[in-house]
Design a protein around this motif. Structure first.
Motif, PDB file in Angstrom:
ATOM      1  N   MET A   1     -13.188   4.138  -1.277  1.00 20.82           N
ATOM      2  CA  MET A   1     -13.761   2.977  -1.977  1.00 20.82           C
ATOM      3  C   MET A   1     -12.780   2.483  -3.039  1.00 20.82           C
ATOM      4  SD  MET A   1     -16.606   1.134  -2.583  1.00 20.82           S
ATOM      5  CE  MET A   1     -17.403   0.244  -3.887  1.00 20.82           C
ATOM      6  N   ILE A   2     -12.449   1.206  -2.995  1.00 19.71           N
ATOM      7  CA  ILE A   2     -11.534   0.657  -3.992  1.00 19.71           C
ATOM      8  C   ILE A   2     -12.342   0.169  -5.190  1.00 19.71           C
ATOM      9  CG2 ILE A   2      -9.834  -1.156  -4.459  1.00 19.71           C
ATOM     10  CD1 ILE A   2      -9.087  -1.016  -1.483  1.00 19.71           C
ATOM     11  N   GLU A   3     -12.065   0.783  -6.338  1.00 19.26           N
ATOM     12  CA  GLU A   3     -12.778   0.382  -7.566  1.00 19.26           C
ATOM     13  C   GLU A   3     -11.884  -0.532  -8.386  1.00 19.26           C
ATOM     14  OE1 GLU A   3     -15.693   1.843  -8.953  1.00 19.26           O
ATOM     15  OE2 GLU A   3     -16.089   3.482  -7.523  1.00 19.26           O
ATOM     16  N   ARG A   4     -12.499  -1.584  -8.924  1.00 14.44           N
ATOM     17  CA  ARG A   4     -11.720  -2.521  -9.729  1.00 14.44           C
ATOM     18  C   ARG A   4     -12.307  -2.684 -11.111  1.00 14.44           C
ATOM     19  NH1 ARG A   4      -8.555  -6.006  -7.085  1.00 14.44           N
ATOM     20  NH2 ARG A   4      -8.617  -5.846  -4.832  1.00 14.44           N
ATOM     21  N   SER A   5     -11.421  -2.934 -12.063  1.00 15.81           N
ATOM     22  CA  SER A   5     -11.901  -3.460 -13.338  1.00 15.81           C
ATOM     23  C   SER A   5     -11.877  -4.985 -13.207  1.00 15.81           C
ATOM     24  CB  SER A   5     -11.025  -2.971 -14.488  1.00 15.81           C
ATOM     25  OG  SER A   5      -9.679  -3.255 -14.221  1.00 15.81           O
ATOM     26  N   GLY A   6     -12.496  -5.663 -14.170  1.00 18.07           N
ATOM     27  CA  GLY A   6     -12.593  -7.123 -14.040  1.00 18.07           C
ATOM     28  C   GLY A   6     -11.358  -7.853 -14.542  1.00 18.07           C
ATOM     29  N   ASN A   7     -11.294  -9.109 -14.219  1.00 18.55           N
ATOM     30  CA  ASN A   7     -10.250  -9.989 -14.761  1.00 18.55           C
ATOM     31  C   ASN A   7     -10.772 -10.658 -16.029  1.00 18.55           C
ATOM     32  OD1 ASN A   7      -8.129 -10.002 -12.597  1.00 18.55           O
ATOM     33  ND2 ASN A   7      -9.878 -10.683 -11.374  1.00 18.55           N
ATOM     34  N   LEU A   8      -9.896 -10.738 -17.015  1.00 20.96           N
ATOM     35  CA  LEU A   8     -10.219 -11.475 -18.233  1.00 20.96           C
ATOM     36  C   LEU A   8      -9.577 -12.852 -18.076  1.00 20.96           C
ATOM     37  CD1 LEU A   8     -11.323 -11.543 -21.114  1.00 20.96           C
ATOM     38  CD2 LEU A   8      -9.181 -10.553 -21.888  1.00 20.96           C
ATOM     39  N   LYS A 191     -10.813 -16.390  -6.748  1.00 22.37           N
ATOM     40  CA  LYS A 191     -10.924 -15.496  -5.579  1.00 22.37           C
ATOM     41  C   LYS A 191      -9.633 -14.701  -5.393  1.00 22.37           C
ATOM     42  CE  LYS A 191     -14.522 -17.838  -2.984  1.00 22.37           C
ATOM     43  NZ  LYS A 191     -14.797 -18.785  -1.881  1.00 22.37           N
ATOM     44  N   CYS A 192      -8.497 -15.369  -5.579  1.00 19.46           N
ATOM     45  CA  CYS A 192      -7.203 -14.658  -5.471  1.00 19.46           C
ATOM     46  C   CYS A 192      -7.117 -13.540  -6.502  1.00 19.46           C
ATOM     47  CB  CYS A 192      -6.028 -15.604  -5.700  1.00 19.46           C
ATOM     48  SG  CYS A 192      -5.760 -16.723  -4.346  1.00 19.46           S
ATOM     49  N   MET A 193      -7.657 -13.824  -7.690  1.00 18.61           N
ATOM     50  CA  MET A 193      -7.559 -12.825  -8.756  1.00 18.61           C
ATOM     51  C   MET A 193      -8.284 -11.533  -8.408  1.00 18.61           C
ATOM     52  SD  MET A 193      -7.818 -15.199 -12.096  1.00 18.61           S
ATOM     53  CE  MET A 193      -6.557 -16.462 -12.317  1.00 18.61           C
ATOM     54  N   ARG A 194      -9.304 -11.638  -7.559  1.00 20.14           N
ATOM     55  CA  ARG A 194     -10.026 -10.431  -7.140  1.00 20.14           C
ATOM     56  C   ARG A 194      -9.144  -9.540  -6.259  1.00 20.14           C
ATOM     57  NH1 ARG A 194     -14.014  -8.832 -10.056  1.00 20.14           N
ATOM     58  NH2 ARG A 194     -14.812  -7.575  -8.354  1.00 20.14           N
ATOM     59  N   MET A 195      -8.000 -10.044  -5.833  1.00 20.32           N
ATOM     60  CA  MET A 195      -7.109  -9.255  -4.964  1.00 20.32           C
ATOM     61  C   MET A 195      -5.916  -8.702  -5.729  1.00 20.32           C
ATOM     62  SD  MET A 195      -7.149 -11.762  -1.691  1.00 20.32           S
ATOM     63  CE  MET A 195      -8.335 -13.065  -1.890  1.00 20.32           C
ATOM     64  N   ARG A 196      -5.917  -8.861  -7.039  1.00 22.84           N
ATOM     65  CA  ARG A 196      -4.770  -8.371  -7.807  1.00 22.84           C
ATOM     66  C   ARG A 196      -4.731  -6.850  -7.831  1.00 22.84           C
ATOM     67  NH1 ARG A 196      -5.761  -9.403 -13.019  1.00 22.84           N
ATOM     68  NH2 ARG A 196      -3.598  -9.017 -13.536  1.00 22.84           N
ATOM     69  N   THR A 197      -3.538  -6.275  -7.602  1.00 24.46           N
ATOM     70  CA  THR A 197      -3.427  -4.810  -7.644  1.00 24.46           C
ATOM     71  C   THR A 197      -3.565  -4.277  -9.071  1.00 24.46           C
ATOM     72  OG1 THR A 197      -1.028  -5.019  -7.815  1.00 24.46           O
ATOM     73  CG2 THR A 197      -1.944  -4.686  -5.603  1.00 24.46           C
ATOM     74  N   ALA A 198      -3.264  -5.107 -10.064  1.00 24.86           N
ATOM     75  CA  ALA A 198      -3.296  -4.627 -11.457  1.00 24.86           C
ATOM     76  C   ALA A 198      -4.679  -4.167 -11.892  1.00 24.86           C
ATOM     77  CB  ALA A 198      -2.798  -5.725 -12.396  1.00 24.86           C
ATOM     78  N   THR A 199      -5.727  -4.660 -11.236  1.00 21.42           N
ATOM     79  CA  THR A 199      -7.084  -4.290 -11.670  1.00 21.42           C
ATOM     80  C   THR A 199      -7.664  -3.138 -10.843  1.00 21.42           C
ATOM     81  OG1 THR A 199      -8.038  -5.962 -10.216  1.00 21.42           O
ATOM     82  CG2 THR A 199      -7.625  -6.630 -12.496  1.00 21.42           C
ATOM     83  N   ILE A 200      -6.867  -2.581  -9.937  1.00 21.93           N
ATOM     84  CA  ILE A 200      -7.387  -1.467  -9.126  1.00 21.93           C
ATOM     85  C   ILE A 200      -7.311  -0.172  -9.929  1.00 21.93           C
ATOM     86  CG2 ILE A 200      -7.017  -0.075  -7.048  1.00 21.93           C
ATOM     87  CD1 ILE A 200      -6.077  -2.677  -5.689  1.00 21.93           C
ATOM     88  N   GLU A 201      -8.449   0.536  -9.952  1.00 22.19           N
ATOM     89  CA  GLU A 201      -8.539   1.771 -10.741  1.00 22.19           C
ATOM     90  C   GLU A 201      -8.029   2.953  -9.922  1.00 22.19           C
ATOM     91  OE1 GLU A 201      -9.827   1.860 -13.763  1.00 22.19           O
ATOM     92  OE2 GLU A 201     -11.060   0.050 -13.953  1.00 22.19           O
ATOM     93  N   GLY A 202      -7.221   3.795 -10.551  1.00 23.52           N
ATOM     94  CA  GLY A 202      -6.823   5.067  -9.949  1.00 23.52           C
ATOM     95  C   GLY A 202      -5.989   4.910  -8.692  1.00 23.52           C
ATOM     96  N   GLU A 203      -6.093   5.920  -7.809  1.00 26.13           N
ATOM     97  CA  GLU A 203      -5.283   5.965  -6.572  1.00 26.13           C
ATOM     98  C   GLU A 203      -6.219   6.034  -5.375  1.00 26.13           C
ATOM     99  OE1 GLU A 203      -2.111   5.547  -6.406  1.00 26.13           O
ATOM    100  OE2 GLU A 203      -1.805   5.544  -8.577  1.00 26.13           O
TER     101      GLU A 203
END
Ligand code: 5GP
Length: 206
Positions: A1-8, A191-203
């Motif tokens: 499961m890919i967990e994300r933090s949000g975009n500001l 929508k593109c911002m939801r695909m940013r790797t910078a907001t992906i939590e952990g490995e």
């Protein structure tokens, strides 16, 4: 499961560019977006609701929040004070929600500075400026709004020009000529911002 933090998502744009209408339209189409309600010392305009459009505060209430460190950023705009509350932003980002800040150029600059010292903000912050197709259109829209005194109109126009001169502080520029087109463009960006790797939590693939 890919967990994300949000975009500001920091959105600025000069007075009269139609930013609030645009943001309203985008929020109606992307209901998961959350909006950070700012504090201000200015008086409510007709139709504005405390706690929905702004938290309308007296000067001493605003100053108390400054002293207590409750703001991520705050600035003076058109003779009044405006500020973004940490409580409107940080927990939402942590639970993966995208949060929109409608703030001015000074505020955007302060968020950029905060990002230098704060990794969470650095990973989350994305900067979008909404601009008019040209200055004449902006002037026409501002004077058609009828909510300003001549003096405040003049102040807002001068402010608009100096805000526009700072467009390179932002990552993206959306031209609001036709509202529906601008809303579509903004939605594509979000929508593109939801695909940013910078907001992906952990490995997630370890
Ligand atoms: P208005 O009085 O027209 O609602 O807003 C005036 C300006 O203040 C707009 O450019 C708006 O983006 C900005 N503003 C609103 N909230 C904040 C805030 O929390 N911080 C900063 N720096 N600017 C804000």
């Amino acid at each position: 499961m890919i967990e994300r933090s949000g975009n500001l998502i920091v959105i600025s744009g000069p007075s009269g560019v139609g930013k609030s209408t645009l943001v309203k339209q985008v929020r109606a189409q992307l209901p998961s977006l959350e909006f950070s309600v700012s504090c201000t010392t200015r008086a409510p305009r007709a139709g504005e609701v405390d706690g929905r459009d702004y938290f309308f505060l007296a000067e001493d209430e605003f100053e108390a929040k400054v002293q207590q460190g409750e703001f991520i950023e705050y600035a003076g705009v058109f003779a009044h004070r405006y500020g973004t509350l940490k409580s409107e932003v940080l927990n939402r980002l942590r639970r993966g929600a995208d949060v929109i800040l409608d703030i001015d150029v000074q505020g955007a600059r302060l968020i950029r500075q905060a990002a230098l010292a704060d990794e969470e903000i650095a990973h989350a912050a994305q900067f979008i400026m909404i601009v008019p197709p040209d200055i004449a259109t902006l002037e026409a829209r501002l004077s058609g709004r009828n909510s300003e005194t001549p003096e405040s109109l003049k102040l807002r126009l001068a402010g608009a020009k100096s805000e526009l001169a700072n467009f390179r502080l932002y990552d993206y520029l959306v031209v609001n000529d036709d509202l529906d087109t601008a809303a579509e463009e903004l939605i594509s960006l979000l929508k593109c911002m939801r695909m940013r790797t910078a907001t992906i939590e952990g490995e997630p693939f370890a």
